[in-house]
Enzyme design. Structure first.
Site, mmCIF file in Angstrom:
data_model
loop_
_atom_site.group_PDB
_atom_site.id
_atom_site.type_symbol
_atom_site.label_atom_id
_atom_site.label_comp_id
_atom_site.label_asym_id
_atom_site.label_seq_id
_atom_site.Cartn_x
_atom_site.Cartn_y
_atom_site.Cartn_z
ATOM 1 N N CYS A 79 19.129 23.759 19.030
ATOM 2 C CA CYS A 79 18.712 25.119 19.379
ATOM 3 C C CYS A 79 19.951 25.997 19.610
ATOM 4 O O CYS A 79 20.652 26.319 18.667
ATOM 5 C CB CYS A 79 17.759 25.088 20.575
ATOM 6 S SG CYS A 79 16.735 26.565 20.726
ATOM 7 N N HIS B 125 13.551 21.011 18.762
ATOM 8 C CA HIS B 125 13.853 20.026 19.799
ATOM 9 C C HIS B 125 13.175 18.693 19.510
ATOM 10 O O HIS B 125 12.045 18.449 19.932
ATOM 11 C CB HIS B 125 13.393 20.551 21.159
ATOM 12 C CG HIS B 125 14.110 21.770 21.624
ATOM 13 N ND1 HIS B 125 15.213 21.723 22.456
ATOM 14 C CD2 HIS B 125 13.884 23.080 21.369
ATOM 15 C CE1 HIS B 125 15.626 22.955 22.697
ATOM 16 N NE2 HIS B 125 14.842 23.797 22.045
ATOM 17 N N GLU C 134 14.294 15.963 20.742
ATOM 18 C CA GLU C 134 14.539 15.146 21.935
ATOM 19 C C GLU C 134 13.479 15.311 23.007
ATOM 20 O O GLU C 134 13.481 14.622 24.037
ATOM 21 C CB GLU C 134 15.910 15.491 22.522
ATOM 22 C CG GLU C 134 15.965 16.724 23.410
ATOM 23 C CD GLU C 134 15.890 18.062 22.681
ATOM 24 O OE1 GLU C 134 15.962 19.104 23.357
ATOM 25 O OE2 GLU C 134 15.772 18.061 21.447
#
Length: 230
Positions: free
Chosen positions: A87, A173, A175
């Site tokens: 990001c 994202h 993660e």
């Protein structure tokens, strides 16, 4: 081996990346830029992860440490250290390497699909043809010279890029865990104002376990790819 991550706000940590790094044998250190802009010796690092955050790469007047951070990222790339930007982290890489960062036409917040670009290019990381991932961003970037676009979405053209063999930037994202999704909602719910690519808090948090498993597995593939570039 040592992995270092640059953290811009307290509520955006490594998520699923942490367990992968530990299992791969990395010692983990970080620079919490929201409280201290102390960077390690760049040559002591074997893997660099640049996390997300609500600020812009263009906010150097408000966040003077951004200039230092960009220089640190540039050093890592020049030394051939594997670098992953997420990001804001991807935007920092783009800016550092000569691209421009600017507001996207729409914000993307929530679970939306990305599609692979250059999927036949064996020299780049291979994304699935299409996969739903978690987004939380309002800016985008132009690709720096030499970068290869590897993913896009309907709401944002440049979703992922690769620079050489050792640098990958992701707008989204992979993660994200249920805990980190809740942390983002809690700290940034003022951005959930409605829009074509903005889901409600309820929609975001209603994601099933398989959604997180899917993106975390893809993050593992990205990390393994970069690990092999060392």
């Amino acid at each position: 081996m040592r992995a270092h991550y640059l953290q811009h706000v307290s509520f955006e940590g490594l998520g699923s990346i942490e367990s992968w790094l530990v299992n791969a044998g990395y010692e983990i250190s970080n620079t919490p830029l929201y409280s201290s802009a102390v960077f390690p010796d760049i040559e002591s690092i074997d893997f660099l992860v640049v996390m997300g955050g609500p600020m812009s790469v263009n906010d150097e007047a408000e966040y003077p440490w951004l200039a230092q951070e960009k220089d640190f990222i540039k050093q890592a790339i020049d030394l051939g250290i594997p670098v992953l930007g997420i990001c804001l982290g991807a935007q920092l890489i783009a800016d550092t390497m000569g691209g421009k960062v600017f507001p996207n036409t729409v914000k993307e917040i929530g679970w939306f699909p990305i599609t692979a670009v250059n999927s036949e290019a064996s020299s780049t990381f291979q994304f699935p043809k299409e996969i739903d991932v978690f987004h939380w961003h309002g800016e985008t970037f132009s690709l720096p010279e030499g970068a290869v676009q590897i993913a896009k979405s309907q709401g944002c053209e440049n979703q992922a890029f690769q620079l050489g063999r050792n640098v990958i930037g992701l707008q989204f994202h992979l993660e994200t865990t249920p805990v980190s999704a809740q942390a983002l909602v809690t700290n940034c719910r003022d951005e959930l104002v409605g829009g074509e690519y903005i889901q409600s808090e309820a929609e975001i948090l209603a994601a099933v376990k398989e959604s997180y498993t899917s993106i975390n597995s893809l993050m593992t593939r990205v990390l393994e790819y970069l690990h092999e570039a060392r």
